[in-house]
Design an enzyme around this catalytic site. Sequence first.
Site, PDB file in Angstrom:
ATOM      1  N   SER A 152      42.803  39.763  35.604  1.00 16.23           N
ATOM      2  CA  SER A 152      42.546  40.134  36.993  1.00 16.23           C
ATOM      3  C   SER A 152      41.299  39.403  37.481  1.00 16.23           C
ATOM      4  CB  SER A 152      42.438  41.648  37.126  1.00 16.23           C
ATOM      5  OG  SER A 152      42.886  42.059  38.401  1.00 16.23           O
ATOM      6  N   LYS A 196      50.939  46.094  38.704  1.00 14.39           N
ATOM      7  CA  LYS A 196      49.522  46.454  38.848  1.00 14.39           C
ATOM      8  C   LYS A 196      49.367  47.942  38.583  1.00 14.39           C
ATOM      9  CE  LYS A 196      45.468  44.830  39.421  1.00 14.39           C
ATOM     10  NZ  LYS A 196      44.973  43.861  38.468  1.00 14.39           N
TER      11      LYS A 196
END
Length: 622
Positions: free
Chosen positions: A404, A203
């Site tokens: 996402s 991430k």
Amino acid sequence: MTVVFLRWPARIFRFFWRLLDLGRRVLLNLLLLAVVAILFAAFLAGRPSALQDNTTLVLDLKGPLVEQKSGSAGGSLMAQLRGENSSATRLRDVLLVLDAAAADPKIGRILLVPDELGAAGLATLREVAAGLERFKASGKPVLAWGAGFDQRQYFLAAHASKVFLDPMGAVLLEGFGGYRNYYLDALNKLGVTAHVIRVGTFKSFAEPYIANEPSSAAAEADAYLYNGLWKTYTDAVERARKLGAGSIMQGIDQVPESLKAVGGDTAKLALSGKLVDALKTRDDIRRLLIEQGVKDDDGKSFRQVGFEDYLRRQKPVQGGDAVGVVVAEGAITDGVATMGGVGGLSTAALVRQAREDDKIKAVVLRVNSPGGSAYGSELIRRELELTRAAGKPVVVSMGNVAASGGYWVAMSADEVMADAATVTGSIGVFAMLPTAEKLMDKLGVHSGGTTTTWLTGGYDPRRPLEPRFADVVQSSVNHIYADFTTKAALARKTTPQKIDDVAQGRVWTGQQAKERGLVDSVGSYREAIDAAAKRAKLAKGHRVAYIERGPSSLDRIMNLLPSALGDALVEAIGARLLGEPQPLALTRLPLGEVAADLGWLAEVAKRRKPFEAMTHCLCSAP
């Protein structure tokens, strides 16, 4: 005599006041007549004459290629007044025109001129390329010409029957990837600390604020992603141009030597590499099309119709059952977003509208989003879940990016279809809490006060981050990630652990995602609509209805105007606002990547929420 003398100023004042009032009325009436005349002229000009045989469709795409135009007619008008290019081309319009032209006996060929084509993701380009191939399959040729081709423009040109380049032009193929700025040292010098709380090894959205270079995990993921996308690009171009496998990479590797061999002539380099078929000027192309087609009525050019003109001639299917399409393009926010954005409330409301419309028998969510708010994403996903529960099939079609939060909204679908070049995945969560206590010290500014609980000042950008508050945020982020992977596992009919193995915030191409079970199939936008229609058992020839926010009054007026009259109206208004002697374009400074990045960090710091969990990837269409 005194009384008579005093009356004269009053009479003079009344005379001039009446004269001024008369002038005002005349001016307003003239303005009203001008508007009526423009609308009447638009009505007359909006009735196109019938096309003649052997007409060339000039596909002159302008601006970025988008799923949905952003903003409003008013915003577009003001952008033009400031001298900004506000034009954009919708993918759906290009596909409609290509398929209509393939079946139109009046259209003899297409001339593709992509000189003004702007930003466009590879997945979107592949959709247009497939439309060009369908047109060619109808037995009609596609000719492409450009003053020069960048990487995006050339991808479309490569799918033409013949590709022509101006003798002073070039074909610029660079590959994918790039560099971005990292701000750790700069923020340290300023005295700002970006506290990043995240779940997911990959991430990397917030990495530029906490590091001076990409982590090894981020570099590994990016390399795998970009190499996959580049292979998709080169394979398609080599197949379309009938080049040997690896020809493009070999040509790029040998550019210095090859360019010297042709005396530095970039056009000849493209010709020798078989990227183009011939070098021709614009007037050469005009003569060629006159020879292949028919002269226009003036006898000075070839018989032609432009993209915008031909698009206006297409009449939508009216009445009957339909597949409803909701577009989710842009970053996801919690509330209401304008056209071209994704609001949790506003986009969820559109899905609900489709569900409650008896004529809509299936719903396609077209996603082109890097994510954003986890809460906004969940609002949309929940409405899709309710739509399925109501008995209406839901198909998600992924465009350039569906990562996402853009992946989160896809987790309540009967079928998820990605393009091979979609950037997707990035199943991860993060929160960022910037503080500037060191900057405050440098400036000699101090803060103090009294609170009733530690939470009142748990997060204050002026003070050091309270460790207990950081623990609270980490617990919340962990919970949202667990919720994300659990919902994904349920949607993909697997376990959270298996999802976690391919999650951790990592991005994949659509093809890579299919191989890892994150999507059901690899297919086009058109195939997704067909899949939804099949699930709803709709007959062939069904409608496709786009569920969007209604246009404003100004939007409706501007849509009535042919483009030339619209431009004239803009110029007229600009002259009134800015004055005749002044140029219409207003000088403005570009924001710049650094300003945008640091501005985003400042925006995070001033949000009214204590913190916000983000499901966003630092990714975009290459």
